[in-house]
Design a protein around this motif. Structure first.
Motif, PDB file in Angstrom:
ATOM      1  N   TYR A  34      42.548  33.193  37.433  1.00  0.00           N
ATOM      2  CA  TYR A  34      41.480  34.086  36.987  1.00  0.00           C
ATOM      3  C   TYR A  34      40.229  33.893  37.825  1.00  0.00           C
ATOM      4  O   TYR A  34      40.113  32.946  38.592  1.00  0.00           O
TER       5      TYR A  34
ATOM      6  N   GLN B  61      36.656  32.322  42.138  1.00  0.00           N
ATOM      7  CA  GLN B  61      38.109  32.359  42.047  1.00  0.00           C
ATOM      8  C   GLN B  61      38.630  30.986  41.629  1.00  0.00           C
ATOM      9  O   GLN B  61      38.329  29.986  42.265  1.00  0.00           O
TER      10      GLN B  61
ATOM     11  N   GLN C 143      37.832  37.171  34.217  1.00  0.00           N
ATOM     12  CA  GLN C 143      38.831  38.226  34.430  1.00  0.00           C
ATOM     13  C   GLN C 143      40.164  37.586  34.797  1.00  0.00           C
ATOM     14  O   GLN C 143      40.308  36.990  35.854  1.00  0.00           O
TER      15      GLN C 143
ATOM     16  N   GLN D  97      43.821  37.325  36.148  1.00  0.00           N
ATOM     17  CA  GLN D  97      44.472  37.995  37.272  1.00  0.00           C
ATOM     18  C   GLN D  97      45.994  37.923  37.181  1.00  0.00           C
ATOM     19  O   GLN D  97      46.672  38.892  37.462  1.00  0.00           O
ATOM     20  N   THR D  98      46.498  36.749  36.829  1.00  0.00           N
ATOM     21  CA  THR D  98      47.939  36.554  36.727  1.00  0.00           C
ATOM     22  C   THR D  98      48.247  35.608  35.579  1.00  0.00           C
ATOM     23  O   THR D  98      47.521  34.634  35.368  1.00  0.00           O
TER      24      THR D  98
ATOM     25  N   ARG E 262      50.970  40.701  36.170  1.00  0.00           N
ATOM     26  CA  ARG E 262      49.864  40.979  37.097  1.00  0.00           C
ATOM     27  C   ARG E 262      48.854  41.834  36.354  1.00  0.00           C
ATOM     28  O   ARG E 262      49.206  42.857  35.786  1.00  0.00           O
TER      29      ARG E 262
ATOM     30  N   SER F 283      42.332  44.962  36.376  1.00  0.00           N
ATOM     31  CA  SER F 283      41.087  44.918  35.611  1.00  0.00           C
ATOM     32  C   SER F 283      40.687  46.327  35.181  1.00  0.00           C
ATOM     33  O   SER F 283      40.962  47.300  35.878  1.00  0.00           O
TER      34      SER F 283
END
Length: 170
Positions: free
Chosen positions: A99, A106, A133, A135-136, A166, A169
């Protein structure tokens, strides 16, 4: 001399061909059972994923499916509920996430939960940063591999199956 063609001769030939086809079908291996799917859910939206990596229990024979990862649109800060089927929950399994923080940093992939056999069939991913956020999300089922160079009976746990979500956003 050739025998004349008759309807009963054609019927016998059809019967023989049908019998041969049935014998061949009966001798062939049954199709493998479908691979288990993991479900990812957010705010009432769910998606199921096939494993993109699936190996036998001893991690000696593996198959990859690059089209297996699922995709789901998830807003920053939202939690993801993961549900695994019994055949995954009956072995050790874990959840890893990647995330970005609310500040845009990152984060490296990290394991956020690990379960022993039959401990749980589900898990909810909640990131430490409210505005982060996702991401995976990956679910990893453990398998065992024996190291030939190690002492007798010494095994190591490896991912024998991996399911991936996956995140897009929103």
């Amino acid at each position: 001399m050739n025998a004349p063609f008759t309807a009963s001769g054609a019927l016998n030939a059809s019967f023989i061909a049908l019998a041969a086809a049935l014998v061949l079908t009966a001798c062939s291996d049954p199709p493998p059972p479908p691979l288990p799917e993991v479900t990812f859910s957010v705010d009432g939206n769910s998606v199921s994923a096939r494993p993109f990596l699936h190996c036998d229990v001893m991690v000696t024979k593996c198959d990859k499916d690059d089209k297996a990862p699922a995709t789901l649109r998830i807003a920053a800060g939202k939690q993801v509920r993961i549900t695994v089927p019994g055949e995954v929950a009956e072995s050790p399994w874990s959840v890893a996430v990647e995330y970005k923080t609310a500040a845009g940093e990152q984060k490296e992939p990290q394991t956020v939960a690990t379960f022993v056999p039959n401990e749980s069939h589900d898990y909810t991913v909640a990131l430490p940063d409210a505005g982060a956020q996702l991401q995976t999300v990956e679910v990893k089922q453990a398998g065992a591999k024996q190291d030939p160079a190690a002492a007798a009976g010494d095994i190591q746990l490896l991912a024998r199956a991996v399911w991936s979500l996956r995140v897009e956003s929103s």
